[in-house]
Design a protein around this motif. Structure first.
Motif, PDB file in Angstrom:
ATOM      1  N   GLN A  61       8.207  -3.611  16.451  1.00 23.58           N
ATOM      2  CA  GLN A  61       6.874  -3.718  17.048  1.00 23.58           C
ATOM      3  C   GLN A  61       7.027  -3.942  18.548  1.00 23.58           C
ATOM      4  N   LEU A  62       5.958  -3.684  19.280  1.00 21.21           N
ATOM      5  CA  LEU A  62       6.064  -3.584  20.729  1.00 21.21           C
ATOM      6  C   LEU A  62       6.347  -4.904  21.429  1.00 21.21           C
ATOM      7  N   MET A  63       6.072  -6.020  20.796  1.00 18.53           N
ATOM      8  CA  MET A  63       6.351  -7.293  21.445  1.00 18.53           C
ATOM      9  C   MET A  63       7.835  -7.424  21.775  1.00 18.53           C
ATOM     10  N   SER A  64       8.702  -6.827  20.923  1.00 18.06           N
ATOM     11  CA  SER A  64      10.133  -6.956  21.144  1.00 18.06           C
ATOM     12  C   SER A  64      10.901  -5.642  21.065  1.00 18.06           C
ATOM     13  N   HIS A  65      10.214  -4.534  20.798  1.00 18.65           N
ATOM     14  CA  HIS A  65      10.893  -3.245  20.659  1.00 18.65           C
ATOM     15  C   HIS A  65      10.097  -2.165  21.407  1.00 18.65           C
ATOM     16  N   GLU A  66      10.067  -2.278  22.724  1.00 17.72           N
ATOM     17  CA  GLU A  66       9.220  -1.389  23.528  1.00 17.72           C
ATOM     18  C   GLU A  66       9.627   0.077  23.458  1.00 17.72           C
ATOM     19  N   ALA A  67      10.863   0.371  23.029  1.00 21.43           N
ATOM     20  CA  ALA A  67      11.297   1.763  22.921  1.00 21.43           C
ATOM     21  C   ALA A  67      10.445   2.553  21.934  1.00 21.43           C
ATOM     22  N   LEU A  68       9.749   1.861  21.036  1.00 19.29           N
ATOM     23  CA  LEU A  68       8.871   2.546  20.080  1.00 19.29           C
ATOM     24  C   LEU A  68       7.762   3.307  20.793  1.00 19.29           C
ATOM     25  N   ALA A  69       7.314   2.781  21.944  1.00 24.68           N
ATOM     26  CA  ALA A  69       6.178   3.384  22.639  1.00 24.68           C
ATOM     27  C   ALA A  69       6.470   4.798  23.122  1.00 24.68           C
ATOM     28  N   ALA A  70       7.739   5.178  23.177  1.00 21.16           N
ATOM     29  CA  ALA A  70       8.098   6.535  23.604  1.00 21.16           C
ATOM     30  C   ALA A  70       7.940   7.554  22.489  1.00 21.16           C
ATOM     31  N   LEU A  71       7.763   7.077  21.252  1.00 22.41           N
ATOM     32  CA  LEU A  71       7.683   7.969  20.102  1.00 22.41           C
ATOM     33  C   LEU A  71       6.232   8.276  19.766  1.00 22.41           C
ATOM     34  N   SER A  72       5.934   9.552  19.619  1.00 20.51           N
ATOM     35  CA  SER A  72       4.608   9.986  19.176  1.00 20.51           C
ATOM     36  C   SER A  72       4.645  10.167  17.667  1.00 20.51           C
ATOM     37  N   CYS A  73       3.650   9.593  17.007  1.00 20.14           N
ATOM     38  CA  CYS A  73       3.643   9.573  15.547  1.00 20.14           C
ATOM     39  C   CYS A  73       2.330  10.149  15.021  1.00 20.14           C
ATOM     40  N   VAL A  74       2.418  11.084  14.099  1.00 16.90           N
ATOM     41  CA  VAL A  74       1.248  11.641  13.420  1.00 16.90           C
ATOM     42  C   VAL A  74       1.470  11.525  11.922  1.00 16.90           C
ATOM     43  N   VAL A  75       0.504  10.956  11.215  1.00 12.09           N
ATOM     44  CA  VAL A  75       0.593  10.809   9.762  1.00 12.09           C
ATOM     45  C   VAL A  75      -0.647  11.435   9.125  1.00 12.09           C
ATOM     46  N   GLN A  76      -0.442  12.331   8.197  1.00 12.55           N
ATOM     47  CA  GLN A  76      -1.521  12.912   7.398  1.00 12.55           C
ATOM     48  C   GLN A  76      -1.154  12.711   5.932  1.00 12.55           C
ATOM     49  N   GLY A  77      -1.889  11.794   5.290  1.00 14.83           N
ATOM     50  CA  GLY A  77      -1.508  11.432   3.928  1.00 14.83           C
ATOM     51  C   GLY A  77      -0.164  10.741   3.954  1.00 14.83           C
ATOM     52  N   ASP A  78       0.809  11.314   3.256  1.00 17.83           N
ATOM     53  CA  ASP A  78       2.164  10.777   3.256  1.00 17.83           C
ATOM     54  C   ASP A  78       3.091  11.567   4.174  1.00 17.83           C
ATOM     55  N   HIS A  79       2.545  12.539   4.887  1.00 19.12           N
ATOM     56  CA  HIS A  79       3.362  13.414   5.722  1.00 19.12           C
ATOM     57  C   HIS A  79       3.481  12.821   7.117  1.00 19.12           C
ATOM     58  N   LEU A  80       4.700  12.591   7.570  1.00 18.62           N
ATOM     59  CA  LEU A  80       4.978  11.930   8.843  1.00 18.62           C
ATOM     60  C   LEU A  80       5.703  12.888   9.784  1.00 18.62           C
ATOM     61  N   GLN A  81       5.254  12.922  11.029  1.00 19.13           N
ATOM     62  CA  GLN A  81       5.943  13.660  12.084  1.00 19.13           C
ATOM     63  C   GLN A  81       6.170  12.718  13.256  1.00 19.13           C
ATOM     64  N   ILE A  82       7.377  12.695  13.762  1.00 23.33           N
ATOM     65  CA  ILE A  82       7.720  11.882  14.928  1.00 23.33           C
ATOM     66  C   ILE A  82       8.270  12.800  16.012  1.00 23.33           C
ATOM     67  N   SER A  83       7.765  12.649  17.222  1.00 25.20           N
ATOM     68  CA  SER A  83       8.244  13.452  18.340  1.00 25.20           C
ATOM     69  C   SER A  83       8.388  12.578  19.575  1.00 25.20           C
ATOM     70  N   LYS A  84       9.092  13.102  20.553  1.00 29.05           N
ATOM     71  CA  LYS A  84       9.291  12.408  21.817  1.00 29.05           C
ATOM     72  C   LYS A  84       9.293  13.436  22.932  1.00 29.05           C
ATOM     73  N   ASP A  85       8.462  13.209  23.931  1.00 28.22           N
ATOM     74  CA  ASP A  85       8.350  14.127  25.069  1.00 28.22           C
ATOM     75  C   ASP A  85       8.062  15.558  24.616  1.00 28.22           C
ATOM     76  N   GLY A  86       7.237  15.682  23.565  1.00 26.22           N
ATOM     77  CA  GLY A  86       6.842  16.997  23.076  1.00 26.22           C
ATOM     78  C   GLY A  86       7.824  17.656  22.131  1.00 26.22           C
TER      79      GLY A  86
END
Length: 253
Positions: A61-86
């Protein structure tokens, strides 16, 4: 007052999704909000029954793991996509154990690369179906005023950005912290009846710039000096169902 924007954050600590409308249901969070979380590898989460709520210290979580903020996350149902810088980094169906294992391996590699020493073991994907991995185990949603965001930005010399505060419902307001005056009152959002129950106390997560994923100055101390508190936003309990849409008016009962 009216709804300026609506947000949900499918995976705790990661980027949110701006949505046009959402169903509000009694005793429920925003649908899909903080449904998933990634543990830091502790045994307590790994050995607990599915659907157990834990405090944020057990998770990335961002209080102690700020590197997460660089990841873009999209969830539809159970389907997860993670991207960074496009660039897409991971695609998984969280209904399948093999895909869940792939997600856990991804976060193990990512955190050890970008923030070594912050994990306690292999991360674990956990899920709540009738609650949310928010900072309170009550199934509340969060609301905040646009004037509060602007006042914070002016005081801290940062860019106004509602994403920094990860609120579900942004309200168009003219007076900073006007939403705090609603605590103890009931409101109507369309046909939905909500009760404003408590302020949202802030932590060091707000020091992370959502645009750069970098941790900046200690803004909590600035808030104490300038505003006399470190609250921004309020918790609301949904009492009756309805649909909330961007642009809807909010009525104080």
């Amino acid at each position: 007052m009216l709804i300026e924007s609506l947000w949900r954050y499918p995976v705790k600590g990661m980027t949110g999704e701006k949505i046009y409308e959402t169903a509000l249901m009694p005793g429920q969070p925003i649908a899909g909000d903080r449904r998933y979380a990634i543990s830091i590898g502790g045994d307590k989460v790994a050995n607990s029954p599915a659907g157990t709520w834990f405090k944020k210290g057990h998770f990335l979580q961002l209080m102690s793991h700020e590197a997460l903020a660089a990841l873009s996350c999209v969830v539809q149902g159970d389907h997860l996509q993670i991207s960074k810088d496009g660039l897409q980094l991971l695609e998984a169906n969280l209904a399948y154990a093999t895909d869940v294992a792939a997600v856990e391996s991804f976060f193990s590699f990512y955190m050890n690369e970008h923030m070594p020493g912050r994990l306690h073991g292999m991360p674990k994907v956990v899920r709540l179906d009738n609650q949310a991995f928010t900072d309170t185990n009550a199934p509340w949603i969060t609301l905040g005023g646009s004037a509060s965001i602007e006042a914070y930005a002016a005081a801290t010399n940062t860019t106004p950005d509602a994403r920094r505060f990860r609120l579900n419902m942004m309200i168009k307001t003219d007076t900073p912290f006007h939403e705090a005056s609603l605590i103890g009152h009931d409101i109507m959002v369309g046909a939905a009846h909500l009760r404003i129950v408590a302020p949202v106390g802030r932590c060091a997560a707000i020091d992370v710039d959502p645009a750069t994923a970098k941790r900046g100055q200690d803004t909590l101390s600035i808030m104490r000096d300038v505003f006399g508190h470190t609250d921004l936003g309020v918790f609301a309990e949904i009492l009756s169902s309805g649909t909330a849409r961007t642009g809807d008016s909010i009525t104080i009962l």
